[in-house]
Design a protein around this motif. Structure first.
Motif, PDB file in Angstrom:
ATOM      1  N   LEU A   1     -13.503  33.365  19.305  1.00 46.30           N
ATOM      2  CA  LEU A   1     -11.915  33.224  18.485  1.00 46.30           C
ATOM      3  C   LEU A   1     -11.041  34.088  18.905  1.00 46.30           C
ATOM      4  N   ILE A   2     -10.176  33.684  19.518  1.00 41.66           N
ATOM      5  CA  ILE A   2      -9.076  34.732  20.344  1.00 41.66           C
ATOM      6  C   ILE A   2      -7.766  34.927  19.288  1.00 41.66           C
ATOM      7  N   GLY A   3      -7.879  34.057  18.344  1.00 47.48           N
ATOM      8  CA  GLY A   3      -6.641  33.959  17.338  1.00 47.48           C
ATOM      9  C   GLY A   3      -5.359  33.367  18.230  1.00 47.48           C
ATOM     10  N   ALA A   4      -4.127  33.378  17.227  1.00 47.56           N
ATOM     11  CA  ALA A   4      -2.811  32.833  17.855  1.00 47.56           C
ATOM     12  C   ALA A   4      -2.467  33.888  19.070  1.00 47.56           C
ATOM     13  N   GLN A   5      -1.898  33.329  20.166  1.00 45.69           N
ATOM     14  CA  GLN A   5      -1.435  34.304  21.075  1.00 45.69           C
ATOM     15  C   GLN A   5       0.091  34.326  21.240  1.00 45.69           C
ATOM     16  N   PRO A   6       0.859  35.284  21.414  1.00 48.69           N
ATOM     17  CA  PRO A   6       2.209  35.358  21.748  1.00 48.69           C
ATOM     18  C   PRO A   6       2.410  34.467  22.877  1.00 48.69           C
TER      19      PRO A   6
ATOM     20  N   ALA B   1     -21.861  20.975  25.801  1.00 45.38           N
ATOM     21  CA  ALA B   1     -21.258  21.331  27.086  1.00 45.38           C
ATOM     22  C   ALA B   1     -22.071  22.541  27.879  1.00 45.38           C
ATOM     23  N   ARG B   2     -22.616  22.397  29.025  1.00 45.25           N
ATOM     24  CA  ARG B   2     -23.375  23.667  29.837  1.00 45.25           C
ATOM     25  C   ARG B   2     -22.299  24.569  29.936  1.00 45.25           C
ATOM     26  N   ARG B   3     -22.744  25.904  30.053  1.00 47.96           N
ATOM     27  CA  ARG B   3     -21.946  27.063  30.610  1.00 47.96           C
ATOM     28  C   ARG B   3     -20.662  27.261  30.073  1.00 47.96           C
ATOM     29  N   LEU B   4     -20.295  26.159  29.145  1.00 50.06           N
ATOM     30  CA  LEU B   4     -18.715  26.335  28.494  1.00 50.06           C
ATOM     31  C   LEU B   4     -18.546  27.510  27.330  1.00 50.06           C
ATOM     32  N   ARG B   5     -17.960  28.343  27.694  1.00 46.09           N
ATOM     33  CA  ARG B   5     -17.454  29.466  26.844  1.00 46.09           C
ATOM     34  C   ARG B   5     -16.073  29.216  26.260  1.00 46.09           C
ATOM     35  N   ASP B   6     -15.835  28.885  24.988  1.00 46.12           N
ATOM     36  CA  ASP B   6     -14.758  28.286  24.400  1.00 46.12           C
ATOM     37  C   ASP B   6     -13.905  29.683  24.009  1.00 46.12           C
ATOM     38  N   GLY B   7     -12.440  29.366  24.063  1.00 41.17           N
ATOM     39  CA  GLY B   7     -11.662  30.361  23.596  1.00 41.17           C
ATOM     40  C   GLY B   7     -10.836  29.548  22.516  1.00 41.17           C
ATOM     41  N   LEU B   8     -10.757  29.911  21.245  1.00 37.61           N
ATOM     42  CA  LEU B   8     -10.154  29.343  20.422  1.00 37.61           C
ATOM     43  C   LEU B   8      -9.192  29.913  19.447  1.00 37.61           C
ATOM     44  N   GLY B   9      -8.034  29.652  19.441  1.00 34.28           N
ATOM     45  CA  GLY B   9      -6.854  30.153  18.674  1.00 34.28           C
ATOM     46  C   GLY B   9      -6.931  29.639  17.292  1.00 34.28           C
ATOM     47  N   GLY B  10      -6.088  30.393  16.520  1.00 29.65           N
ATOM     48  CA  GLY B  10      -5.988  30.184  15.185  1.00 29.65           C
ATOM     49  C   GLY B  10      -5.591  31.535  14.466  1.00 29.65           C
ATOM     50  N   GLU B  11      -5.826  31.378  13.138  1.00 25.38           N
ATOM     51  CA  GLU B  11      -5.433  32.617  12.342  1.00 25.38           C
ATOM     52  C   GLU B  11      -6.602  33.676  12.044  1.00 25.38           C
ATOM     53  N   LEU B  12      -6.349  34.965  12.518  1.00 29.07           N
ATOM     54  CA  LEU B  12      -7.338  35.928  12.292  1.00 29.07           C
ATOM     55  C   LEU B  12      -6.623  37.160  11.243  1.00 29.07           C
TER      56      LEU B  12
END
Length: 206
Positions: A42-47, A3-14
């Motif tokens: 990679l933003i990690g799990a969020q409250p 995908a063009r110009r797509l900046r992904d934010g992805l949750g998960g374990e850090l």
């Protein structure tokens, strides 16, 4: 294709140094092998109280799951006025059936095309987001029907969807209720979900 110009934010374990671990580490390694680490955050799990901020900052939310019992991520994104691209399985099919709230996608090329289309048509994407917000208000709000204590530390609560439709869930699945004490202090409780019969034998969600 990507995908063009797509900046992904992805949750998960850090870990404590905010390095990915577990399944998220596998994603990080794969991203590096595909030379897309520059567009993956990679933003990690969020409250829970921060999720509206995270969703609202997105141009779109992707839910490429193989199965969805309730479709919570898509519904949360829609509640924040964000269009969704989802795998058309389980509850996601019901979400898409409500109208112009996002798109279903199958296969890499289809996902790429749908994401790019939304990025290339911001006015239509915003309209989908607005439609999704209204759909959530009309159909997916939960109303508390009754509540009572069945043990000193166990509360039984009955909910129903605002539109009267069945509440899709996997028995034993947990939902989290957020509320405030009388002094304003926020707190939360987790409850397992099941179906019980009411006085006339009709099933209700509890």
């Amino acid at each position: 294709r990507r995908a063009r110009r797509l900046r992904d934010g992805l949750g998960g374990e850090l870990d404590e140094d905010r390095n990915p671990i577990g399944a998220l580490q596998d994603v990080s390694i794969q991203a590096e092998s595909l030379s897309i680490s520059d567009v993956l955050r990679l933003i990690g799990a969020q409250p829970q109280n921060r999720l509206p901020v995270v969703y609202s900052a997105a141009d779109l939310v992707c839910v490429p799951s193989r199965y969805e019992s309730f479709g919570l991520v898509a519904v949360e994104a829609m509640a924040c006025g964000v269009p969704v691209v989802v795998s058309p399985f389980g509850m996601n099919n019901e979400v898409l059936a409500h109208g112009d709230v996002g798109m279903g996608a199958l296969g890499t090329d289809d996902w790429t095309d749908k994401i790019n289309w939304l990025l290339d048509h911001p006015d239509q994407a915003r309209a989908m987001g607005a439609n999704g917000s209204q759909v959530v208000a009309d159909h997916y709000s939960l109303q508390l029907v009754s509540a009572h204590m069945i043990a000193p530390a166990v509360r039984h609560m009955v909910f129903r969807r605002a539109d009267g439709q069945p509440f899709s869930f996997v028995p034993g699945q947990f939902i989290q209720i957020h509320f405030h004490y009388a002094d304003g202090k926020p707190t939360k409780r987790s409850y397992s979900v099941g179906t019980v019969g009411n006085a006339d034998g009709a099933p209700v969600d509890a």
